[in-house]
Design a protein around this motif. Structure first.
Motif, mmCIF file in Angstrom:
data_model
loop_
_atom_site.group_PDB
_atom_site.id
_atom_site.type_symbol
_atom_site.label_atom_id
_atom_site.label_comp_id
_atom_site.label_asym_id
_atom_site.label_seq_id
_atom_site.Cartn_x
_atom_site.Cartn_y
_atom_site.Cartn_z
ATOM 1 N N MET A 1 0.652 -1.243 0.043
ATOM 2 C CA MET A 1 0.213 0.021 -0.080
ATOM 3 C C MET A 1 0.999 1.197 0.064
ATOM 4 O O MET A 1 1.771 1.308 0.776
ATOM 5 C CB MET A 1 -0.756 0.133 1.267
ATOM 6 N N SER A 2 0.586 2.114 -0.795
ATOM 7 C CA SER A 2 1.366 3.441 -0.870
ATOM 8 C C SER A 2 0.203 4.575 -0.781
ATOM 9 O O SER A 2 -0.745 4.654 -1.368
ATOM 10 C CB SER A 2 2.197 3.235 -2.076
ATOM 11 N N LEU A 3 0.859 5.678 -0.269
ATOM 12 C CA LEU A 3 -0.168 6.786 0.073
ATOM 13 C C LEU A 3 0.335 7.956 -1.275
ATOM 14 O O LEU A 3 1.659 7.935 -1.334
ATOM 15 C CB LEU A 3 0.368 7.213 1.325
ATOM 16 N N GLY A 4 -0.508 8.589 -1.801
ATOM 17 C CA GLY A 4 -0.504 9.665 -2.525
ATOM 18 C C GLY A 4 -0.243 10.952 -1.712
ATOM 19 O O GLY A 4 -0.556 10.962 -0.614
ATOM 20 N N SER A 5 0.188 11.966 -2.501
ATOM 21 C CA SER A 5 0.297 13.153 -1.774
ATOM 22 C C SER A 5 -0.978 13.765 -1.311
ATOM 23 O O SER A 5 -1.233 14.489 -0.369
ATOM 24 C CB SER A 5 0.834 14.312 -2.890
ATOM 25 N N ASP A 6 -2.067 13.361 -2.199
ATOM 26 C CA ASP A 6 -3.486 13.970 -1.916
ATOM 27 C C ASP A 6 -3.797 13.389 -0.297
ATOM 28 O O ASP A 6 -4.777 13.823 0.342
ATOM 29 C CB ASP A 6 -4.527 13.606 -2.879
ATOM 30 N N GLU A 7 -3.670 11.940 -0.302
ATOM 31 C CA GLU A 7 -4.117 11.241 1.064
ATOM 32 C C GLU A 7 -3.104 11.661 2.069
ATOM 33 O O GLU A 7 -3.754 11.979 3.438
ATOM 34 C CB GLU A 7 -3.864 9.744 0.638
ATOM 35 N N VAL A 8 -2.033 12.206 1.799
ATOM 36 C CA VAL A 8 -1.181 12.670 2.978
ATOM 37 C C VAL A 8 -1.622 14.073 3.358
ATOM 38 O O VAL A 8 -1.673 14.338 4.504
ATOM 39 C CB VAL A 8 0.366 12.836 2.445
ATOM 40 N N VAL A 9 -2.105 14.821 2.503
ATOM 41 C CA VAL A 9 -2.592 16.289 2.756
ATOM 42 C C VAL A 9 -4.035 16.028 3.511
ATOM 43 O O VAL A 9 -4.229 16.765 4.392
ATOM 44 C CB VAL A 9 -2.791 17.021 1.452
ATOM 45 N N ILE A 11 -4.973 13.351 5.424
ATOM 46 C CA ILE A 11 -4.697 12.909 6.753
ATOM 47 C C ILE A 11 -4.163 13.872 7.529
ATOM 48 O O ILE A 11 -4.600 14.052 8.897
ATOM 49 C CB ILE A 11 -3.614 11.569 6.545
ATOM 50 N N ALA A 12 -3.311 14.940 7.090
ATOM 51 C CA ALA A 12 -2.920 15.854 7.992
ATOM 52 C C ALA A 12 -3.757 16.761 8.232
ATOM 53 O O ALA A 12 -3.902 17.559 9.403
ATOM 54 C CB ALA A 12 -1.846 16.611 7.057
ATOM 55 N N GLN A 20 4.096 21.726 5.264
ATOM 56 C CA GLN A 20 4.589 22.554 4.148
ATOM 57 C C GLN A 20 4.322 21.867 2.872
ATOM 58 O O GLN A 20 4.787 20.684 2.613
ATOM 59 C CB GLN A 20 6.267 22.925 4.334
ATOM 60 N N PRO A 21 4.066 22.624 1.994
ATOM 61 C CA PRO A 21 3.438 21.938 0.589
ATOM 62 C C PRO A 21 4.862 21.145 -0.027
ATOM 63 O O PRO A 21 4.749 20.044 -0.742
ATOM 64 C CB PRO A 21 3.155 23.049 -0.308
ATOM 65 N N GLU A 22 5.976 21.761 0.088
ATOM 66 C CA GLU A 22 7.222 21.006 -0.540
ATOM 67 C C GLU A 22 7.507 19.887 0.479
ATOM 68 O O GLU A 22 8.507 19.184 -0.062
ATOM 69 C CB GLU A 22 8.564 22.043 -0.520
ATOM 70 N N ALA A 23 6.894 19.519 1.552
ATOM 71 C CA ALA A 23 7.315 18.392 2.383
ATOM 72 C C ALA A 23 6.464 17.191 2.188
ATOM 73 O O ALA A 23 6.602 16.092 2.665
ATOM 74 C CB ALA A 23 7.560 18.747 3.760
ATOM 75 N N VAL A 24 5.373 17.474 1.424
ATOM 76 C CA VAL A 24 4.355 16.590 1.344
ATOM 77 C C VAL A 24 4.791 15.111 0.586
ATOM 78 O O VAL A 24 4.659 13.993 1.052
ATOM 79 C CB VAL A 24 3.276 17.105 0.548
ATOM 80 N N ASP A 25 5.479 15.358 -0.829
ATOM 81 C CA ASP A 25 5.956 14.164 -1.403
ATOM 82 C C ASP A 25 6.754 13.352 -0.370
ATOM 83 O O ASP A 25 6.985 12.184 -0.445
ATOM 84 C CB ASP A 25 6.712 14.588 -2.560
ATOM 85 N N GLY A 26 7.721 13.912 0.390
ATOM 86 C CA GLY A 26 8.653 13.195 1.232
ATOM 87 C C GLY A 26 7.736 12.304 2.324
ATOM 88 O O GLY A 26 8.066 11.389 2.427
ATOM 89 N N TYR A 27 6.729 13.146 3.048
ATOM 90 C CA TYR A 27 5.999 12.419 3.842
ATOM 91 C C TYR A 27 5.345 11.296 3.270
ATOM 92 O O TYR A 27 5.108 10.204 3.876
ATOM 93 C CB TYR A 27 5.064 13.304 4.300
ATOM 94 N N ALA A 28 4.719 11.547 1.925
ATOM 95 C CA ALA A 28 4.004 10.199 1.453
ATOM 96 C C ALA A 28 5.137 9.043 0.959
ATOM 97 O O ALA A 28 4.716 7.832 1.342
ATOM 98 C CB ALA A 28 3.390 10.661 -0.181
ATOM 99 N N ARG A 29 6.195 9.584 0.666
ATOM 100 C CA ARG A 29 7.284 8.399 0.388
ATOM 101 C C ARG A 29 7.679 7.617 1.869
ATOM 102 O O ARG A 29 7.648 6.479 1.708
ATOM 103 C CB ARG A 29 8.438 9.038 -0.165
#
Length: 95
Positions: A1-9, A11-12, A20-29
């Motif tokens: 299962m992997s999370l996308g950026s939209d799901e991370v946003v 959940i947050a 921070q918008p620039e950190a969303v991809d790192g959190y998703a990864r």
């Protein structure tokens, strides 16, 4: 299962966390890696394995429970502004 950026946003937002918008991809990864690791752990056959209270065979070193101080209740009762029947009298705080 992997999370996308939209799901991370999303959940947050539910957790009331500011990202921070620039950190969303790192959190998703990172979260996807954690979920992948959990899936890997769940795939292990643990049938017949006894549950453990602690992963290491360690003992907790505690000192002996011994009284080291003398009872000074009478002395403290005499120092208190007001004491009665072994209890301390205090002004009423709550009306």
């Amino acid at each position: 299962m992997s999370l996308g950026s939209d799901e991370v946003v999303r959940i947050a937002h539910l957790a009331r966390l500011a990202l921070q918008p620039e950190a969303v991809d790192g959190y998703a990864r990172d979260l996807s890696s954690i979920l992948a690791f959990v899936e890997q752990l769940e795939a292990v056959d643990t049938q017949g394995v006894q549950p453990m209270a602690h992963p290491q065979d360690a003992t907790q070193r505690l000192r002996a429970d011994e009284v080291t101080e003398t009872n000074q209740r009478e002395r403290f009762q005499q120092l208190a502004p007001q004491a009665e029947a072994g209890l301390y009298r205090v002004p009423k705080v709550i009306e």
